[in-house]
Write an enzyme that holds these catalytic residues in place. Sequence first.
Site, short mmCIF file in Angstrom:
data_model
loop_
_atom_site.label_atom_id
_atom_site.label_comp_id
_atom_site.label_asym_id
_atom_site.label_seq_id
_atom_site.Cartn_x
_atom_site.Cartn_y
_atom_site.Cartn_z
N ARG A 131 0.85 -1.19 0.00
CA ARG A 131 0.00 0.00 0.00
C ARG A 131 0.89 1.24 0.00
O ARG A 131 1.87 1.31 0.75
CB ARG A 131 -0.93 0.01 1.24
CG ARG A 131 -2.02 -1.04 1.19
CD ARG A 131 -3.04 -0.72 0.12
NE ARG A 131 -4.13 -1.69 0.02
CZ ARG A 131 -4.16 -2.70 -0.83
NH1 ARG A 131 -3.13 -2.90 -1.66
NH2 ARG A 131 -5.19 -3.51 -0.89
N HIS B 114 0.69 -0.28 -10.38
CA HIS B 114 -0.20 -1.15 -9.59
C HIS B 114 -0.51 -2.44 -10.35
O HIS B 114 -1.68 -2.82 -10.53
CB HIS B 114 -1.48 -0.42 -9.22
CG HIS B 114 -2.11 -0.96 -7.96
ND1 HIS B 114 -2.73 -0.17 -7.03
CD2 HIS B 114 -2.23 -2.23 -7.49
CE1 HIS B 114 -3.20 -0.91 -6.05
NE2 HIS B 114 -2.89 -2.18 -6.30
#
Length: 311
Positions: A226, A274
Amino acid sequence: MTVTVLFAAPEDNWDAYEAPLRTAFAETGIDARLVRDAAPEAVDYMVYAPGGTVQDFRPYTRLKAVLNLWAGVENIVTNDTLTAPLARMVDEGLTEGMVEWVTGHVLRHHLGMDRHILGQDGIWRSGTVPPLARDRTIGMLGLGELGGACGQALARLNFNVMGWARSRKSIAGLDCRAGADGLDAVLSAAEIVVLLLPLTDATENLMDAARIARLPAGAVIVNPGRGPLIDDAALLAALDTGQVGHATLDVFREEPLPPAHPFWAHPKVTVTPHIASETRPKSAARVIAENIRRGEAGEPLLHLVDTAAGY
């Protein structure tokens, strides 16, 4: 008995998941009505992802469980209207993909591959033989489903893997630590640090200036977990001084990463968009179907989230 399953993920996920979910329901023997819209009081289960059609769960009075499409749940655990059980996604495809991405980038940095891949300039760079994996310590911060699997894969390659989690874990092949002292021990030894922690109030900015300073000089940070686990300003400062030799980052505070963000232009940062791992619709659909089967059979659901802990 027919159960109503509301697909409450963003619309662009429907085409990818509709057929795999219907197939998984049939294979599991579930008589399911899979819909994108239904009267709230008629919904038994909800397939959910942030940005979908539901923000207020209170009208869903018959809801037996919310089944998240993604591994991360930080965007839903803070929703006070959710009182039904919440299950995160633990998908074999997602785990395999993460293991491959993490192993690939750890090996890249361990072997110093950038020196040669990016150095095709006619200079014969001798004397750059890397240490063996057994002489390299990897710090795995986060020992859940993904962190544990990545740590074990690296250990099988003969790396010395030290792992850290907030609570004590025991994972074969890993030197597992916990607590503040355990984190200090891992950081002070790890030449490559991989971040696979959940995002909670306790883990936000975990890698701040003080903790980055505990790393061996020139250590590499790899973050497929994250974005807010890292203090961006502290990381950039450490890259400039050489305290951090390189950062490979797949996740960010703002996504897509803005074009003007300094990570893009920094010579010691690798940005990937991502892509470390994605939930695979076919295998994820089987996980969702199994949880619905369990719910209907009165069996414990898989991968339940502790909403108080945040993961």
